[in-house]
Motif scaffolding. Sequence first.
Motif, PDB file in Angstrom:
ATOM      1  N   VAL A 132       1.335  -1.501  -0.209  1.00 25.70           N
ATOM      2  CA  VAL A 132      -0.418   0.231   0.072  1.00 25.70           C
ATOM      3  C   VAL A 132       1.163   1.053  -0.197  1.00 25.70           C
ATOM      4  O   VAL A 132       2.156   1.078   0.652  1.00 25.70           O
ATOM      5  CB  VAL A 132      -0.860   0.203   1.000  1.00 25.70           C
ATOM      6  CG1 VAL A 132      -0.172   0.061   2.451  1.00 25.70           C
ATOM      7  CG2 VAL A 132      -1.958   1.227   1.732  1.00 25.70           C
ATOM      8  N   SER A 133       0.315   2.230  -0.647  1.00 24.96           N
ATOM      9  CA  SER A 133       1.245   3.683  -0.830  1.00 24.96           C
ATOM     10  C   SER A 133       1.049   4.141   0.655  1.00 24.96           C
ATOM     11  O   SER A 133      -0.173   4.565   1.374  1.00 24.96           O
ATOM     12  CB  SER A 133       0.923   4.135  -2.175  1.00 24.96           C
ATOM     13  OG  SER A 133      -0.007   3.895  -2.553  1.00 24.96           O
ATOM     14  N   VAL A 134       0.987   5.415   0.000  1.00 23.39           N
ATOM     15  CA  VAL A 134       0.789   7.225   0.791  1.00 23.39           C
ATOM     16  C   VAL A 134       0.102   7.327   0.940  1.00 23.39           C
ATOM     17  O   VAL A 134      -0.585   7.954   2.180  1.00 23.39           O
ATOM     18  CB  VAL A 134       2.715   8.042   1.038  1.00 23.39           C
ATOM     19  CG1 VAL A 134       1.827   9.013   1.963  1.00 23.39           C
ATOM     20  CG2 VAL A 134       3.831   7.004   1.296  1.00 23.39           C
ATOM     21  N   GLY A 135      -0.427   7.530  -0.139  1.00 28.91           N
ATOM     22  CA  GLY A 135      -1.785   7.801  -0.216  1.00 28.91           C
ATOM     23  C   GLY A 135      -3.052   7.696   0.516  1.00 28.91           C
ATOM     24  O   GLY A 135      -3.457   7.821   1.106  1.00 28.91           O
ATOM     25  N   PRO A 136      -3.370   6.052   0.228  1.00 30.59           N
ATOM     26  CA  PRO A 136      -4.464   6.010   0.622  1.00 30.59           C
ATOM     27  C   PRO A 136      -3.655   5.286   2.126  1.00 30.59           C
ATOM     28  O   PRO A 136      -5.641   5.849   3.151  1.00 30.59           O
ATOM     29  CB  PRO A 136      -4.264   3.679   0.131  1.00 30.59           C
ATOM     30  CG  PRO A 136      -3.593   4.141  -0.430  1.00 30.59           C
ATOM     31  CD  PRO A 136      -2.597   5.828  -0.942  1.00 30.59           C
ATOM     32  N   VAL A 137      -3.114   5.954   3.127  1.00 29.35           N
ATOM     33  CA  VAL A 137      -2.805   6.012   4.223  1.00 29.35           C
ATOM     34  C   VAL A 137      -2.790   7.416   5.156  1.00 29.35           C
ATOM     35  O   VAL A 137      -3.556   7.426   5.821  1.00 29.35           O
ATOM     36  CB  VAL A 137      -1.390   5.337   4.976  1.00 29.35           C
ATOM     37  CG1 VAL A 137      -0.784   5.542   6.521  1.00 29.35           C
ATOM     38  CG2 VAL A 137      -0.734   4.122   4.921  1.00 29.35           C
ATOM     39  N   LYS A 138      -2.585   7.912   4.511  1.00 32.36           N
ATOM     40  CA  LYS A 138      -3.286   9.516   5.042  1.00 32.36           C
ATOM     41  C   LYS A 138      -4.325   9.548   4.378  1.00 32.36           C
ATOM     42  O   LYS A 138      -4.927  10.460   5.623  1.00 32.36           O
ATOM     43  CB  LYS A 138      -2.515  10.546   3.845  1.00 32.36           C
ATOM     44  CG  LYS A 138      -0.694  10.367   3.867  1.00 32.36           C
ATOM     45  CD  LYS A 138      -0.136  11.333   3.098  1.00 32.36           C
ATOM     46  CE  LYS A 138      -0.472  12.781   2.795  1.00 32.36           C
ATOM     47  NZ  LYS A 138       0.965  13.879   1.883  1.00 32.36           N
ATOM     48  N   ALA A 180       8.167  10.019   6.829  1.00 27.40           N
ATOM     49  CA  ALA A 180       8.029   9.048   5.708  1.00 27.40           C
ATOM     50  C   ALA A 180       6.608   9.641   5.044  1.00 27.40           C
ATOM     51  O   ALA A 180       5.909   9.063   3.733  1.00 27.40           O
ATOM     52  CB  ALA A 180       7.703   7.541   5.488  1.00 27.40           C
ATOM     53  N   LEU A 181       5.744  10.205   5.824  1.00 28.65           N
ATOM     54  CA  LEU A 181       4.084  10.395   4.915  1.00 28.65           C
ATOM     55  C   LEU A 181       4.506  11.491   4.377  1.00 28.65           C
ATOM     56  O   LEU A 181       3.136  12.339   3.362  1.00 28.65           O
ATOM     57  CB  LEU A 181       2.903  10.534   6.072  1.00 28.65           C
ATOM     58  CG  LEU A 181       2.633   8.608   6.712  1.00 28.65           C
ATOM     59  CD1 LEU A 181       1.752   9.111   7.909  1.00 28.65           C
ATOM     60  CD2 LEU A 181       2.561   8.335   5.301  1.00 28.65           C
ATOM     61  N   ARG A 182       5.171  13.107   4.615  1.00 24.14           N
ATOM     62  CA  ARG A 182       5.304  13.916   3.891  1.00 24.14           C
ATOM     63  C   ARG A 182       6.405  13.743   2.594  1.00 24.14           C
ATOM     64  O   ARG A 182       6.112  14.407   1.865  1.00 24.14           O
ATOM     65  CB  ARG A 182       6.646  14.769   5.363  1.00 24.14           C
ATOM     66  CG  ARG A 182       5.313  15.078   5.693  1.00 24.14           C
ATOM     67  CD  ARG A 182       5.250  16.376   6.711  1.00 24.14           C
ATOM     68  NE  ARG A 182       6.488  16.184   7.821  1.00 24.14           N
ATOM     69  CZ  ARG A 182       7.383  16.832   7.822  1.00 24.14           C
ATOM     70  NH1 ARG A 182       7.891  18.170   7.464  1.00 24.14           N
ATOM     71  NH2 ARG A 182       8.774  16.202   9.272  1.00 24.14           N
ATOM     72  N   GLN A 191      11.256  11.203   3.745  1.00 22.29           N
ATOM     73  CA  GLN A 191      12.161  10.156   3.522  1.00 22.29           C
ATOM     74  C   GLN A 191      11.428   7.914   3.100  1.00 22.29           C
ATOM     75  O   GLN A 191      10.571   8.601   3.303  1.00 22.29           O
ATOM     76  CB  GLN A 191      13.422   9.056   5.076  1.00 22.29           C
ATOM     77  CG  GLN A 191      11.590   8.610   5.929  1.00 22.29           C
ATOM     78  CD  GLN A 191      12.749   8.001   7.330  1.00 22.29           C
ATOM     79  OE1 GLN A 191      13.259   8.974   7.638  1.00 22.29           O
ATOM     80  NE2 GLN A 191      12.019   7.484   7.520  1.00 22.29           N
ATOM     81  N   ARG A 192      12.025   7.767   2.368  1.00 19.78           N
ATOM     82  CA  ARG A 192      11.192   6.590   1.790  1.00 19.78           C
ATOM     83  C   ARG A 192      11.227   5.482   2.815  1.00 19.78           C
ATOM     84  O   ARG A 192      11.934   5.311   3.715  1.00 19.78           O
ATOM     85  CB  ARG A 192      12.501   5.980   0.412  1.00 19.78           C
ATOM     86  CG  ARG A 192      11.551   4.735  -0.126  1.00 19.78           C
ATOM     87  CD  ARG A 192      13.248   4.071  -1.240  1.00 19.78           C
ATOM     88  NE  ARG A 192      12.077   3.512  -1.636  1.00 19.78           N
ATOM     89  CZ  ARG A 192      11.593   3.319  -2.681  1.00 19.78           C
ATOM     90  NH1 ARG A 192      11.750   4.459  -3.341  1.00 19.78           N
ATOM     91  NH2 ARG A 192      11.169   2.460  -4.066  1.00 19.78           N
ATOM     92  N   PRO A 193       9.525   4.934   2.603  1.00 19.90           N
ATOM     93  CA  PRO A 193       9.334   4.816   3.541  1.00 19.90           C
ATOM     94  C   PRO A 193       9.826   2.792   3.695  1.00 19.90           C
ATOM     95  O   PRO A 193       9.439   2.376   2.385  1.00 19.90           O
ATOM     96  CB  PRO A 193       8.019   5.131   4.023  1.00 19.90           C
ATOM     97  CG  PRO A 193       7.894   5.290   2.660  1.00 19.90           C
ATOM     98  CD  PRO A 193       8.738   5.960   2.147  1.00 19.90           C
ATOM     99  N   SER A 194       9.819   2.081   4.324  1.00 17.82           N
ATOM    100  CA  SER A 194      10.412   0.504   4.172  1.00 17.82           C
ATOM    101  C   SER A 194       9.281  -0.239   3.992  1.00 17.82           C
ATOM    102  O   SER A 194       7.633   0.692   3.678  1.00 17.82           O
ATOM    103  CB  SER A 194      10.744   0.284   5.302  1.00 17.82           C
ATOM    104  OG  SER A 194       9.963  -0.173   6.625  1.00 17.82           O
ATOM    105  N   GLU A 195       8.583  -1.441   3.282  1.00 16.57           N
ATOM    106  CA  GLU A 195       7.278  -1.649   3.343  1.00 16.57           C
ATOM    107  C   GLU A 195       7.179  -2.260   4.675  1.00 16.57           C
ATOM    108  O   GLU A 195       5.721  -2.465   5.003  1.00 16.57           O
ATOM    109  CB  GLU A 195       8.413  -2.930   2.713  1.00 16.57           C
ATOM    110  CG  GLU A 195       8.344  -3.296   0.848  1.00 16.57           C
ATOM    111  CD  GLU A 195       7.193  -2.710   0.550  1.00 16.57           C
ATOM    112  OE1 GLU A 195       6.210  -3.232   0.395  1.00 16.57           O
ATOM    113  OE2 GLU A 195       6.459  -1.924  -0.496  1.00 16.57           O
TER     114      GLU A 195
END
Length: 309
Positions: free
Chosen positions: A3-9, A36-38, A41-45
């Motif tokens: 899952v990517s950052v967009g759905p999390v936010k 990570a959400l901004r 930095q690249r978020p880990s899996e």
Amino acid sequence: MSVSVGPVKAAMTRQSVSLRELARRTHYDVAHISRALRGLQRPSETLMRALADALDLSDDDDRVAYAARHPGRIDAAGVRALAASLAAQRRADDVVGPGPLVNAAEAQREALTALVRETSGKHRESLTAVASQASQFAGWLRIELNDYPRASALLNEAIDLADEIEDGSLAAQAHNLRGNIARQRQQWNAVHRNSVAAYAGESAPRQRVVNGAQAAWALTVLDRRGEAEQLLSEVEALRDKAADCAPPATAYWLTPEWMSLPIGHAHLLLGRHRDAAEHLRTGLYSLPLELRYALWTSEARAALAEAEA
């Protein structure tokens, strides 16, 4: 699941979950999640999987978000995936009820309607059909929660989207639900008006049975018994023919037995208690046990108790 950052936010906003609460649920540092959400930095899996689990996200959330970010890349497979996501939510409502689903359904409907506005080309019509279904489903959840003003707005949106692609069946389903709202409010002229519109606009025989039976309820309450009896006779004949037809994909619950439920209600209002009880029992006892006592069967269970009494 990826899952990517967009759905999390989006889920954090939808569920009113703060960064601090998300950190507590995942045991990650607040500052680390924030970066990570901004995109700093690249978020880990591993992090993204933990965030998704904490927010109870699925692949469907990511699929809708991706489609919204890339409207020009919508293809037939993408539309089918979006429809499958919506179908899964319908099935979930049968089991868990509207409360856990309504916010996610509203978010998905918002994403889909926005996507329709930004999409052109040969897949726009099928995407619009899915968006209409999403608005209709969100409206149904609001009906279950007795939030009738919001439900009405969502069903109007569903009708507008269906009319845009001239899909009479989808529009009829939304009109039927508008009749459901009017029935809860005891606005019987509105029940009749919406049910007749649904009955006339629907091409699927099984759905027409439901629409016609609801129109017969309204005619009975409006003291138009002769018209009610004539329409009910027509509906029962249609029910026998409809048993050989497949239900609409968006109304999978319409088994031949289930169609007895709205007919049973009409018989009850006409004072035919024995016929009403027979039809209502047939409809209710055809359902799997886990659905027989679902929220949406409460009206039928109450009617059966009245008919048997």
